[in-house]
Design a protein around this motif. Structure first.
Motif, short mmCIF file in Angstrom:
data_model
loop_
_atom_site.label_atom_id
_atom_site.label_comp_id
_atom_site.label_asym_id
_atom_site.label_seq_id
_atom_site.Cartn_x
_atom_site.Cartn_y
_atom_site.Cartn_z
N UNK A 177 0.66 -1.26 -0.16
CA UNK A 177 0.08 -0.16 -0.12
C UNK A 177 0.89 1.22 -0.04
N UNK A 178 1.93 1.16 0.93
CA UNK A 178 2.81 2.44 0.65
C UNK A 178 3.55 2.51 -0.46
N UNK A 179 3.57 1.71 -1.51
CA UNK A 179 4.42 2.03 -2.72
C UNK A 179 3.43 2.01 -3.86
N UNK A 180 1.95 2.00 -3.46
CA UNK A 180 1.20 2.09 -4.62
C UNK A 180 0.93 0.91 -5.35
N UNK A 181 1.35 -0.50 -5.03
CA UNK A 181 0.95 -1.35 -5.66
C UNK A 181 -0.23 -2.16 -5.35
N UNK A 182 -1.09 -2.57 -6.17
CA UNK A 182 -2.36 -2.81 -6.05
C UNK A 182 -2.79 -4.41 -6.11
N UNK A 183 -1.79 -5.18 -6.32
CA UNK A 183 -1.91 -6.53 -6.36
C UNK A 183 -2.52 -7.01 -4.91
N UNK A 184 -3.07 -7.96 -5.06
CA UNK A 184 -3.59 -8.72 -3.67
C UNK A 184 -2.52 -9.18 -2.89
N UNK A 185 -2.36 -8.87 -1.50
CA UNK A 185 -1.41 -9.21 -0.85
C UNK A 185 -1.00 -10.96 -0.71
N UNK A 186 -2.35 -11.55 -0.39
CA UNK A 186 -2.24 -12.97 -0.53
C UNK A 186 -1.88 -13.61 -1.43
N UNK A 187 -2.16 -12.99 -2.86
CA UNK A 187 -1.46 -13.78 -4.02
C UNK A 187 -0.04 -13.35 -4.11
N UNK A 262 -12.36 -25.88 6.37
CA UNK A 262 -13.36 -24.80 6.30
C UNK A 262 -12.52 -23.83 5.72
N UNK A 263 -11.21 -23.53 6.02
CA UNK A 263 -10.48 -22.56 5.35
C UNK A 263 -10.09 -22.98 3.88
N UNK A 264 -9.87 -24.11 3.51
CA UNK A 264 -9.84 -24.18 2.27
C UNK A 264 -11.12 -24.36 1.36
N UNK A 265 -12.18 -24.86 2.00
CA UNK A 265 -13.40 -24.82 1.32
C UNK A 265 -14.02 -23.33 1.33
N UNK A 270 -15.30 -18.44 -1.69
CA UNK A 270 -15.29 -17.07 -1.73
C UNK A 270 -14.70 -16.42 -3.17
N UNK A 271 -13.73 -17.35 -3.69
CA UNK A 271 -13.11 -16.91 -5.01
C UNK A 271 -13.61 -17.51 -5.99
N UNK A 272 -14.38 -18.42 -6.24
CA UNK A 272 -14.78 -19.11 -7.24
C UNK A 272 -15.66 -18.48 -8.27
N UNK A 273 -16.37 -17.43 -7.88
CA UNK A 273 -17.21 -16.72 -8.74
C UNK A 273 -16.37 -15.58 -9.72
N UNK A 274 -15.31 -15.31 -9.05
CA UNK A 274 -14.08 -14.45 -9.72
C UNK A 274 -13.14 -14.85 -10.19
N UNK A 275 -12.92 -16.07 -10.13
CA UNK A 275 -11.92 -16.93 -10.83
C UNK A 275 -11.98 -17.71 -12.16
N UNK A 276 -11.01 -18.14 -12.77
CA UNK A 276 -11.09 -18.81 -14.07
C UNK A 276 -10.83 -20.22 -14.06
N UNK A 277 -10.35 -20.41 -12.60
CA UNK A 277 -9.87 -21.98 -12.54
C UNK A 277 -9.86 -22.28 -11.10
N UNK A 278 -9.77 -23.64 -10.86
CA UNK A 278 -10.03 -24.09 -9.40
C UNK A 278 -8.82 -23.43 -8.51
N UNK A 279 -7.68 -23.44 -9.07
CA UNK A 279 -6.59 -22.85 -8.10
C UNK A 279 -6.79 -21.29 -8.25
N UNK A 280 -7.03 -20.63 -9.27
CA UNK A 280 -7.22 -19.28 -9.19
C UNK A 280 -8.22 -18.81 -8.15
N UNK A 281 -9.24 -19.74 -7.85
CA UNK A 281 -10.19 -19.24 -6.75
C UNK A 281 -9.54 -18.96 -5.27
#
Length: 471
Positions: A177-187, A262-265, A270-281
């Motif tokens: 955030x401090x350097x203005x990078x918008x990538x998802x921190x978890x990714x 539960x964390x995995x599921x 949470x991500x499957x509607x925004x993803x193009x693949x299983x792992x991308x979710x």
């Protein structure tokens, strides 16, 4: 003042004070205090500024979520102790190991159920290994080495259901955030895992010393006690738990299994509607939010499980709160890290780095230098979290300004903190392990320093090679 060398002062005083006091919090507070007075150089103005930065850091949504996660997770782990989950797990496997190789295999396999936190893992497996040592020709140093190899170096590589993930993602997010990078921190964190070279190398060395070569000269075998004596010794080893604690292994296995599932599921959901693949979710998911949801569901189910086992509600609540309170010092450190990062940025830290410091370090050397600097720091302060919090803003800024791979540098920062947590005699992991195994901390730390330095040297070379191919 903005963008001048003055912006480095808050960070420059943190490290020597942390080394001098052997505590990270005083150094962070001193840096924050100095930064606040540099912003408003008068008594009341400086104090008001300090309070303002602390409050502003705490009310950030992701920051307060990680604080809640850490507190609740620690409380849940304390409930598994109180209800006999850990003691039951120890009793379940304690008398089934008959050979030295089987003992080593037990240490590695136990990682599956205890990877959530290094100290949690240590207090789970070290007592049983202490008992097994009485009838198997294994040195205490080797037992300690293999347990530690499978503790912090493993936990930092697991991207779900650990006490580390939320913190690691949080400090990455603050730095980005401090350097203005918008990538998802978890990714970004997921992409940095293959570059935690120290963890990967020390794990390989752990396998070597577990099954191929002795770590230290083996101690003579002590006469095997009878079954009654073994049980008595086992109870004495369990100094982390109350004597009246029952033996209920499922009180540990079920909560850990539920929170992991539960964390995995929920991550996928949470991500499957925004993803193009299983792992991308999993990359698209709101990692902190998902982990909190999984944790609270697990906590509710665990309370019901323990309640139906006739554990007192008052006792459950008390132990939950006591467990959470054990992480207050970590929460305090996090707050100071967030506030210090904010005040340093307002003083022009990133601008100064981009204008001056990057001229001294060629891009190909950014990752190796960050790793070596962090390794030295973490060894002297004995804290992986402290090292990560101190270096992340600097490392990410250097990577962004020099065009170096950000995941690579983040991997170097995490690797450097892992080095100190593993090798330093001041590490809480080392202190906890030595207390359980009755090992002198300094002598034990010295015995593992050689393999630690070998792994660090190999890691430095790997960071240098990776820097040449990644941008």
């Amino acid at each position: 003042m903005d963008g001048s060398w003055v912006s480095l002062l808050p960070f420059l005083i943190v490290i020597p004070i942390a080394i001098l006091t052997k505590q990270v919090q005083p150094g962070l507070f001193a840096g924050l205090l100095l930064g606040s007075f540099l912003k408003h150089p008068d008594l009341l103005g400086g104090i008001k500024t300090l309070i303002s930065y602390i409050v502003s850091s705490l009310i950030v949504t992701n920051n307060i979520r990680i604080i809640i996660f850490l507190y609740v997770f620690a409380g849940l782990i304390n409930l598994t102790k109180m209800t006999g989950g850990i003691k039951g797990f120890v009793d379940l496997v304690g008398h089934k190991v008959k050979t030295k190789r089987a003992a080593m295999m037990l240490i590695w396999l136990s990682t599956i159920g205890t990877f959530s936190n290094p100290n949690f893992r240590i207090v789970t497996i070290a007592p049983i290994m202490k008992l097994l040592k009485r009838r198997l020709p294994i040195s205490s140093q080797k037992i300690g080495f293999v347990i530690e190899v499978t503790s912090n170096p493993v936990v930092v590589l697991v991207p779900v259901a650990t006490a580390f993930v939320g913190y690691m993602v949080s400090i990455i997010g603050t730095a980005l955030q401090r350097i203005g990078v918008s990538d998802t921190p978890y990714s970004i964190y997921i992409r940095s895992i293959p570059f935690n070279f120290f963890s990967l190398v020390i794990l390989a060395m752990g396998i070597y010393y577990s099954f191929i070569r002795d770590f230290e000269s083996e101690e003579p075998l002590v006469g095997s006690p009878d079954a009654l004596q073994e049980e008595e010794d086992l109870q004495k080893c369990l100094r982390a738990y109350e004597k009246e604690t029952p033996i209920k292994p499922w009180n540990l296995i079920l909560p850990l299994g539920v929170v992991l599932f539960l964390t995995l599921f929920l991550s996928w959901w949470d991500g499957h509607t925004k993803a193009n693949s299983f792992w991308d979710a999993f990359i698209q998911a709101d990692a902190l939010g998902v982990m909190l949801e999984a944790l609270f569901i697990t906590l509710i189910l665990s309370f019901l499980l323990y309640f139906f086992q006739r554990f007192s509600v008052a006792k459950l609540v008390t132990h939950f709160i006591n467990g959470g309170n054990e992480l207050v010092s970590v929460i305090l450190m996090l707050t100071f890290v967030w506030a210090l990062s904010a005040v340093s940025e307002d003083l022009g830290f990133s601008h100064f780095i981009s204008s001056h410091l990057i001229q001294w370090i060629p891009p190909a050397f950014i990752a190796p230098v960050v790793f070596l600097l962090g390794s030295a720091l973490s060894y002297f302060i004995g804290s992986s979290w402290g090292t990560w919090g101190l270096l992340m803003p600097l490392g990410v800024t250097l990577a962004q300004q020099t065009g170096t791979s950000i995941p690579l540098v983040i991997g170097a920062i995490f690797a450097s903190g892992t080095f100190g947590a593993f090798a330093s005699p001041l590490s809480d992991n080392t202190v906890t392990l030595c207390a359980i195994l009755d090992l002198p901390a300094i002598d034990y730390a010295r015995s593992k320093l050689k393999p630690s330095l070998i792994a660090a040297g190999i890691s430095t070379l790997l960071f240098g090679i990776a820097s040449l191919f990644l941008k």
